[in-house]
Design a protein around this motif. Structure first.
Motif, PDB file in Angstrom:
ATOM      1  N   ILE A 509      29.089 -47.557  25.444  1.00 14.31           N
ATOM      2  CA  ILE A 509      30.407 -47.682  25.239  1.00 14.31           C
ATOM      3  C   ILE A 509      31.383 -46.521  25.349  1.00 14.31           C
ATOM      4  CG2 ILE A 509      32.065 -48.849  23.662  1.00 14.31           C
ATOM      5  CD1 ILE A 509      29.959 -50.617  22.147  1.00 14.31           C
ATOM      6  N   VAL A 510      30.723 -45.459  24.777  1.00 12.43           N
ATOM      7  CA  VAL A 510      31.547 -44.398  24.712  1.00 12.43           C
ATOM      8  C   VAL A 510      31.653 -43.632  26.201  1.00 12.43           C
ATOM      9  CG1 VAL A 510      31.638 -41.764  24.214  1.00 12.43           C
ATOM     10  CG2 VAL A 510      31.211 -43.345  22.354  1.00 12.43           C
ATOM     11  N   SER A 511      30.473 -43.980  26.979  1.00  5.25           N
ATOM     12  CA  SER A 511      30.488 -43.569  28.395  1.00  5.25           C
ATOM     13  C   SER A 511      31.315 -44.433  29.430  1.00  5.25           C
ATOM     14  CB  SER A 511      29.003 -43.431  28.881  1.00  5.25           C
ATOM     15  OG  SER A 511      28.356 -42.591  28.212  1.00  5.25           O
ATOM     16  N   GLY A 512      31.341 -45.558  28.977  1.00  4.28           N
ATOM     17  CA  GLY A 512      32.242 -46.606  29.638  1.00  4.28           C
ATOM     18  C   GLY A 512      33.767 -46.137  29.475  1.00  4.28           C
ATOM     19  N   CYS A 513      34.085 -45.956  28.257  1.00  2.00           N
ATOM     20  CA  CYS A 513      35.562 -45.866  27.998  1.00  2.00           C
ATOM     21  C   CYS A 513      35.919 -44.448  28.540  1.00  2.00           C
ATOM     22  CB  CYS A 513      35.735 -45.893  26.468  1.00  2.00           C
ATOM     23  SG  CYS A 513      35.381 -47.286  25.723  1.00  2.00           S
ATOM     24  N   LEU A 514      34.881 -43.532  28.605  1.00  2.00           N
ATOM     25  CA  LEU A 514      35.385 -42.178  28.900  1.00  2.00           C
ATOM     26  C   LEU A 514      35.515 -42.513  30.636  1.00  2.00           C
ATOM     27  CD1 LEU A 514      36.044 -39.157  28.713  1.00  2.00           C
ATOM     28  CD2 LEU A 514      33.474 -38.646  28.771  1.00  2.00           C
ATOM     29  N   GLU A 515      34.699 -43.314  31.133  1.00  2.00           N
ATOM     30  CA  GLU A 515      34.653 -43.335  32.708  1.00  2.00           C
ATOM     31  C   GLU A 515      36.282 -44.001  32.780  1.00  2.00           C
ATOM     32  OE1 GLU A 515      31.570 -45.592  34.977  1.00  2.00           O
ATOM     33  OE2 GLU A 515      33.215 -47.175  34.556  1.00  2.00           O
ATOM     34  N   LEU A 516      36.461 -44.986  32.015  1.00  2.00           N
ATOM     35  CA  LEU A 516      38.027 -45.678  32.222  1.00  2.00           C
ATOM     36  C   LEU A 516      38.915 -44.616  32.202  1.00  2.00           C
ATOM     37  CD1 LEU A 516      39.717 -48.086  32.344  1.00  2.00           C
ATOM     38  CD2 LEU A 516      39.582 -47.903  29.696  1.00  2.00           C
ATOM     39  N   MET A 517      38.952 -43.695  31.248  1.00  2.00           N
ATOM     40  CA  MET A 517      40.045 -42.434  31.112  1.00  2.00           C
ATOM     41  C   MET A 517      39.956 -41.642  32.082  1.00  2.00           C
ATOM     42  SD  MET A 517      41.656 -43.753  28.349  1.00  2.00           S
ATOM     43  CE  MET A 517      42.655 -42.310  28.101  1.00  2.00           C
ATOM     44  N   VAL A 518      38.674 -41.232  32.766  1.00  2.00           N
ATOM     45  CA  VAL A 518      38.659 -40.488  33.688  1.00  2.00           C
ATOM     46  C   VAL A 518      39.252 -41.306  35.125  1.00  2.00           C
ATOM     47  CG1 VAL A 518      37.217 -39.332  35.471  1.00  2.00           C
ATOM     48  CG2 VAL A 518      36.672 -39.150  33.113  1.00  2.00           C
ATOM     49  N   ASN A 519      39.052 -42.547  35.204  1.00  2.00           N
ATOM     50  CA  ASN A 519      39.544 -43.196  36.414  1.00  2.00           C
ATOM     51  C   ASN A 519      41.227 -43.162  36.340  1.00  2.00           C
ATOM     52  OD1 ASN A 519      37.064 -43.376  37.842  1.00  2.00           O
ATOM     53  ND2 ASN A 519      36.584 -45.341  36.586  1.00  2.00           N
ATOM     54  N   LEU A 520      41.400 -43.499  35.121  1.00  2.00           N
ATOM     55  CA  LEU A 520      42.972 -43.876  34.867  1.00  2.00           C
ATOM     56  C   LEU A 520      43.687 -42.326  35.215  1.00  2.00           C
ATOM     57  CD1 LEU A 520      43.412 -45.796  31.736  1.00  2.00           C
ATOM     58  CD2 LEU A 520      43.859 -46.549  34.077  1.00  2.00           C
ATOM     59  N   PHE A 521      43.139 -41.178  34.964  1.00  2.00           N
ATOM     60  CA  PHE A 521      44.027 -39.973  34.724  1.00  2.00           C
ATOM     61  C   PHE A 521      43.327 -38.935  35.773  1.00  2.00           C
ATOM     62  CE2 PHE A 521      44.966 -42.369  30.698  1.00  2.00           C
ATOM     63  CZ  PHE A 521      46.324 -42.505  31.143  1.00  2.00           C
ATOM     64  N   ARG A 522      42.523 -39.379  36.488  1.00  2.00           N
ATOM     65  CA  ARG A 522      41.782 -38.354  37.595  1.00  2.00           C
ATOM     66  C   ARG A 522      42.862 -37.564  38.210  1.00  2.00           C
ATOM     67  NH1 ARG A 522      36.739 -38.357  39.405  1.00  2.00           N
ATOM     68  NH2 ARG A 522      36.430 -40.585  38.792  1.00  2.00           N
ATOM     69  N   SER A 523      43.693 -38.336  39.025  1.00  2.00           N
ATOM     70  CA  SER A 523      44.876 -37.575  39.641  1.00  2.00           C
ATOM     71  C   SER A 523      45.738 -36.561  38.941  1.00  2.00           C
ATOM     72  CB  SER A 523      45.803 -38.445  40.422  1.00  2.00           C
ATOM     73  OG  SER A 523      46.197 -39.499  39.758  1.00  2.00           O
ATOM     74  N   VAL A 524      45.866 -36.614  37.607  1.00  2.00           N
ATOM     75  CA  VAL A 524      46.604 -35.543  37.101  1.00  2.00           C
ATOM     76  C   VAL A 524      45.988 -34.190  37.391  1.00  2.00           C
ATOM     77  CG1 VAL A 524      46.915 -34.515  34.738  1.00  2.00           C
ATOM     78  CG2 VAL A 524      46.835 -37.109  34.904  1.00  2.00           C
TER      79      VAL A 524
END
Length: 1312
Positions: A509-524
């Motif tokens: 779950i932690v890895s999946g949620c971190l993946e979500l946050m990376v995908n959301l804000f990668r272009s920062v």
């Protein structure tokens, strides 16, 4: 420290599992305190089971102290318990032996005693009283002859702030204390306590019920007596059997909710077995829990035992994250996936959120789970997971908050407008309609409308779809899984199985949620300029589609995003960055190299990547450190733990395990007040894993020491790094908003200010280009060293206007090539293709038809043959036209009128850039030329303004800025044919740097497809930076900058000397220290500082098991790569101060100095010595700069040693066992700087920039490559696929050569 009663010498741990245990409730010493005043005697008797009572703090227990507060505050001098030395190590259970409060007389004949207690007890305990009494030193300390000095080891910081203590009893009983007629079930709930500074402490509360008999006195008062009879027989009419709740609350700095729950549950189990010994068990558990350490982030867990029951404290997986000790899968069982995404969105946009549930324990677990889901975003507003019945008015408070309350208050919650209500029982989210004239929902400082605040934007679709896979896997049911498992009767084994299962699921779950946050804000990361502390907010928003933009616009206003952005701008390396680098799409790499502002009308779409896989077995073999028994002498316990930890350090086979043991060892030395030994371990820890270093503890230790003692300590061998560790925290240097737009300065700009403005505005980052632009904007006849405000404002305006014009051209996405950028668009004009505009891109010339914006290619830049400026007649008028001829013989004519000359100059520069790129294989040339075109156009357009400094000289200034046009005219792009055949690419690692640096080291590492790691080129520069390129397309992936003070202090001498892949996972970089870099994440948190001088070479042996490192002062160390410890004593080469390099060959160490080569045994004994002499030296003394060992090809041949002369064009060759050179190779150059073996050929780099390819058999150079404009400083063989060369600072570039294109002297190709 010996002497005095047991426990008088108690010292405390800085990382203790628990800080404090509170016992809250009512007992025979407090009496019954009704919530409503005026209810006494008969009225209280009748309403005993319906009324509510005021809970009291009965006692508080820390590592040092135990205080009882009723009937009056008193210290328990028998704390901690003294244990018997029996085989079972049982403790004394006799309450009378310890004078506990459980031995108070229970019969009605002790009324006088009870009345006296009632007369002196207070009705409540103030927070100041608790804090004051808990911080008091034990009276035994005053009996010692030496004066006690407060220090870290023995001080007890009261862990709970006063404002929390004021209401702690109401959080322990959120529904108020009620006396029950029948014994209720034991229950658990969790608290998160936050002080005024935002620091959190965590508490687990367990409430159990004790049997009492309430007796009515003659004066009508009610006296409770603990019922130890164990039966339910009838009692006299003036008595009532009842159960009074007691809440034991364990408070910790760490969020070990489940582990605290386990230990408290076992304690209550023992208490209910023998109720009269409650305080005996409380002492035992409190002492054990406050004297047990928590493990640092990493691999090692800690196990401790209490009364034959073992408990495990698992470490956090990341240094920047708090430990997760709750089942994270519960929200996925409660809420549908769409609701989970809505809740996450509501939290990320910082709505006012209230969670409601009928189970208090679920409130904290669910809310903490969601806060873990959004990491690295951190909630910075009011956070109260459980509201008591007396604090519901907080729901009406203005501002942003996240709170939780019981579902029985749902009606009250629904009356507060503007709340986002998350119903845990129903698994739903709803939004309360806003009440008119209610301003509570408006966040202070924001101007959002109420409608905007109540709107929960949708999480972008692409990232959300990938997250749905995590939702599906996380819906875990133990009952479904356990159907195939047999019944188990070993409680510890069953607990261990369940813990491992939950941990594995949590990891998913932690890895999946971190993946979500990376995908959301990668272009920062794409829009962040670390060097200038800038974030391009507008470009970030422009890259989002319309449906996504609403989400990002709201998130960017939040304090959580601003904190996240600040970390990115400060180049913080955390778990988010590691995953972002690890999963970075290949397409993104193009944005890391030289880039052109995007002229495409379409949006840049952010890529979402799914990489997470579950490995359920990864914790089975995690090491566990078992704590020794806690006896009656704490100092004995501390010393035994230190002994066990020292053994564990020696036996540990992995550096991460060793780091955890060293961390614990430092903490226990600190607990023993051995500050020097504690600092010694922390310094050692910093070299292995600086991320888990307790920097605050180190700083406090140093502050506690006298200045003279501290300076004396720093001067000792091995303690030099202490000054780094105690360095002052980085001050806040960003005073402006990080995401604000860049405004034109209202002042004249000197060079340094001009460089920053041009770079921040993303005009260009190349230092040479910026210098040319600065000189072009100041004509030579104007004697000034600054650019006036009007000139720069006009230049910037024209640059932005051209940008807008290109973006608004209306070209369809399908008409542009991949990554093609529109650079300049002409005015509407007549052409051979009709009326329209001529568009110049970085690839070609195009015609854009008027109105329809249809695009038609005129010619590719590479096919242009001639640009002809002509004058033609139209309606008796002369018109300037531009005629373009290409290789196919076709012509294109555009009637550009007055902008013909300017447009022709722009095409010439772009055309020249393409020609130079093709000739020199410089992949940066096209991109630099494109940037030049943009700058030249802005300079030409701004020069039309009479107020600008270059108005009368704009054509000359523009030609000065056209670098590649001049470069081509002067013929510098012409490369010899034999060089061009072998040359594949050139890259410029100094692009964007303020000063060009030497390429000192090169390393190629192959890719790891299973981990999505591409082949990489590692480049060590002269300023201590390491740049990493993707070796598939030679574009920059990452920049690793050393910031260690030990490197910075070396001043101008700081540089990377060598790069070696010691194993498949790590690269070791030699400098003033050895920096260990993870190949997968390109991050380093380990440094070996054992060498006192600069490290000149590193050699890996035995398939990466060991590594030799050598420093310039002649010290060679052998390392165990896994343990990061020295495998043998260091080798000291006497009278050697100029060690240059080392090799490992046939179990011997070969060392090269300026004048000789030494052969050493494994232990350091000199076995052979080769003197370096030149036949006819031009310089004295003759010095050697490099040497290599060439293995023999046949059985009858010998290995060879090749050595290059530093200041002479001569190479000496020895047989491996010879004493005199067997061959001398003369080359026409100023010296040999580096050599590398490529099969049977030797590539030798020279001081004048040439590379000589020498046949190892004939000892003759058969090819000479014109490689660089400065000395060849480094060579690297990339698995015989490429040879890479790096040059000195005047050139500062890297050339990539294809060795299989090398021809013999006869012209035939050499096969590999």
């Amino acid at each position: 420290m010996a002497g005095g009663p047991a426990g008088s010498d108690i010292l405390c741990l800085q990382n203790s599992f628990a800080d404090l245990m509170l016992v809250v409730g009512l007992d025979e010493n407090t009496g019954l305190i009704p919530e409503l005043s005026g209810i006494e005697g008969e009225g209280m008797m009748k309403n005993l089971f319906y009324g509510k009572f005021e809970p009291q703090v009965l006692c508080a227990v820390s590592a040092n102290n135990m205080m009882h507060f009723f009937p009056h505050p008193r210290q328990d001098f028998e704390y901690p318990l003294q244990q018997l030395e029996t085989k079972q190590n049982l403790f004394l259970k006799s309450a009378s032996a310890y004078n506990t409060l459980d031995c108070i007389p229970k019969s009605k004949f002790n009324r006088a005693t009870h009345q006296s207690r009632l007369s002196i007890r207070s009705t409540s305990v103030t927070p100041g009283a608790i804090s004051r009494h808990m911080s008091m030193r034990r009276p035994y300390a005053s009996l010692k002859k030496t004066t006690y000095v407060q220090n870290l080891a023995s001080s007890q910081q009261f862990p709970v702030p006063d404002e929390v203590i004021k209401s702690i009893q109401y959080f322990c009983f959120p529904d108020d204390l009620q006396i029950t007629e029948q014994k209720a079930d034991t229950s658990v709930h969790f608290l998160v306590l936050t002080d005024i500074h935002g620091n959190k402490t965590y508490a687990t509360c367990i409430t159990f019920y004790r049997p009492y008999i309430i007796e009515k006195e003659y004066d009508g008062s009610l006296i409770p007596h603990l019922d130890l009879s164990g039966d339910n027989s009838a009692v006299a009419p003036d008595r009532i059997r009842c159960y009074i709740p007691v809440c034991c609350t364990l408070i910790s700095k760490y969020a070990y909710f489940e582990t605290m729950k386990e230990s408290l549950s076992y304690m209550v189990h023992l208490i209910e077995t023998e109720s009269e010994d409650m305080y005996t068990y409380i002492k035992l558990f409190a002492h054990r829990l406050t004297m047990t350490p928590t493990p640092p982030p990493g691999r090692v867990a800690i196990e401790f035992c209490i009364h034959d029951m073992s408990f495990t404290i698992s470490p956090s997986q990341e240094a920047e994250k708090q430990v997760i000790d709750i089942p994270l899968y519960l929200p996925f069982l409660i809420f549908p996936p769409d609701e989970i995404l809505r809740i996450l969105s509501a939290i990320m946009v910082e709505n006012r959120i209230v969670f409601i549930a009928s189970n208090y324990a679920l409130l904290t677990v669910i809310m903490e789970s969601f806060l873990n889901f959004i990491l690295p975003f951190e909630w910075k507003y009011t956070y109260v997971p459980i509201l008591s019945s007396k604090s519901l008015e907080l729901l009406e408070a203005p501002g942003t908050f996240m709170m939780g309350c019981h579902s029985k208050y749902k009606e009250e919650v629904n009356q507060v407008g503007g709340l986002v209500v998350v119903d845990i029982d129903e698994g739903s989210l709803s939004i309360n309609p806003e009440i008119a004239d209610d301003s509570r929902s408006v966040r202070s400082g924001d101007s959002d409308s109420i409608e905007d605040l109540l709107d929960i934007p949708e999480i972008p679709e692409e990232a959300a779809k990938l997250f749905l896979n995590v939702c599906r896997k996380a819906r875990f049911q133990f009952d479904l899984v356990d159907t195939k498992r047999p019944s188990h009767f070993n409680l510890n084994a069953e607990r261990s199985y369940r813990r491992r299962k939950i941990q594995a699921l949590n990891d998913l779950i932690v890895s999946g949620c971190l993946e979500l946050m990376v995908n959301l804000f990668r272009s920062v990361v794409t829009e962040t300029r670390v060097e200038y502390k800038r974030f391009n907010k507008q470009a970030f928003l422009d890259s989002k589609s319309g449906s996504e933009k609403s989400f990002y616009e709201k998130v960017m206003k939040t304090s959580m995003f601003k904190k996240f952005l600040k970390d990115r701008i400060n180049d913080k390396t955390d778990y988010w960055v590691k995953l972002e680098v690890k999963t970075r799409p290949q397409a993104k790499s193009t944005e890391s190299g030289p880039s052109v502002p995007n002229r495409r009308p379409q949006l840049r779409k952010q890529s979402s990547v799914a990489v997470i896989a579950l490995n359920t077995g990864q914790f089975h073999n995690s090491p566990v450190f078992r704590m020794p028994d806690l006896g009656d002498k704490v100092i004995v316990y501390l010393k035994e733990t230190i002994r066990l930890l020292s053994v564990a350090v020696q036996k540990s086979q992995h550096f991460q395990e060793r780091a955890s043991y060293i961390y614990l060892l430092g903490m226990f030395y600190l607990a023993c007040n051995k500050l020097t030994l504690a600092l010694e371990n922390f310094i050692s820890l910093a070299s292995i894993d600086v991320q888990i270093l307790p920097k605050l503890v180190v700083t406090k230790i140093c502050q506690q020491m006298k200045e003279s003692e501290l300076q004396d300590l720093i001067s000792r061998p091995g303690f030099q790094a202490l000054s780094d560790l105690m360095g002052a925290p980085v001050s806040e240097s960003i005073h402006r908003k990080l995401e604000e737009s860049v405004n034109i300065p209202e002042k004249d700009l000197y060079y340094d200010e001009f460089v920053e403005c041009v770079s921040v505005m993303e005009m260009t980052s190349d230092t040479d280009t910026i210098g040319r632009l600065f000189r072009a904007l100041i004509p030579s006849q104007i004697h000034q060293n600054f650019i006036d405000q009007e000139t720069f404002a006009a230049f910037t305006h024209c640059w932005k206007e051209n940008n807008k014009q290109c973006l608004n051209l209306g070209i369809s996405d399908k008409d542009l090539l991949e990554s093609e950028c529109v650079l300049r668009v002409s005015s509407l004009c007549k052409t051979d293709y009709g009326t329209g505009r001529v568009a110049l891109t970085d690839r070609r010339l195009c015609f854009v038809k008027d109105i329809s914006s249809e695009m038609r290619e005129i010619t590719r830049l590479s096919k242009i043959v001639e640009l002809e400026k002509k004058t033609m007649f139209s309606f008796l008028k002369q018109v300037k036209v531009l005629r373009i001829k290409n290789t196919g013989g076709s012509r294109f004519t555009a009637w550009l009128k007055e902008e013909r000359d300017d447009f022709c100059l722009l095409i010439e520069e772009m055309w020249a850039g393409k020609v130079v790129s093709d000739s020199t294989k410089d992949i940066h040339a096209i991109q630099k030329a494109a940037q030049n075109v943009l700058l030249v156009d802005a300079l030409l357009q701004s020069g039309l303004d009479e107020e600008t400094a270059h108005h009368g000289n704009r054509e000359e200034a523009a030609r000065q800025l056209c670098y590649y046009r001049k470069y081509r005219e002067e013929g510098h792009h012409n490369v010899p044919a034999e060089t061009k055949e072998v040359l594949q690419n050139r890259i410029d690692p100094n692009y964007g740097e303020r000063e060009r640096k030497t390429v000192h080291a090169l390393l190629y590492t192959p890719g790891v497809p299973e981990h999505s790691v591409s082949p990489r080129l590692w480049v060590g520069l002269g300023d201590g930076k390491i740049k990493v390129y993707n070796a598939s397309h030679w574009l920059l992936e990452s920049e690793f900058v050393q910031t260690k003070q030990s490197v910075i202090l070396s001043g101008s001498k700081k540089y990377i000397t060598c790069l070696v892949a010691v194993d498949k996972k790590h690269v070791w970089a030699g400098s003033y220290g050895i920096f260990i870099i993870d190949i997968e994440t390109i991050r380093s948190n380990k440094t070996l500082m054992d060498h006192q001088e600069i490290v000149v070479d590193i050699v890996s042996i035995d398939d990466g098991r060991y590594a030799f490192t050598a420093s310039i002062n002649g010290i060679i160390m052998k390392w165990d790569v896994q343990k990061l410890t020295q495998a043998q004593p260091p080798i000291h080469l006497e009278n050697v101060r100029d060690l240059r390099s080392i090799k490992y060959h046939q179990e011997h160490i070969w060392c090269g100095t300026w004048q000789k080569i030494l052969k050493l045994s494994g232990s350091g004994q000199i076995l052979q010595e080769l003197q370096f002499t030149v036949s006819e030296p031009k310089f004295q003394p003759a010095e050697m700069d490099c040497f290599i060992i060439l293995k023999a090809e046949g059985e009858n041949t010998k290995d060879k040693i090749w050595a290059g002369c530093r200041r002479e064009g001569e190479i000496l060759v020895w047989d491996i066992d010879g004493t005199e050179p067997s061959h001398r190779i003369q080359l026409d150059c100023r010296g040999i700087s580096d050599m590398v073996v490529q099969e049977r050929r030797i590539w030798a780099g020279s001081k004048d920039g040439r590379i000589y390819i020498i046949n190892s058999d004939s000892k003759k150079a058969f090819r000479t490559l014109l490689a660089h404009d400065d000395a060849v400083r480094s060579l690297c063989n990339a698995e015989n696929r490429y040879i890479l060369s790096g040059s000195g600072s005047s050139d500062g570039k890297i050339a990539i050569w294809t060795p299989n294109d090398t021809r013999t002297e006869s012209g035939t190709y050499i096969g590999i």
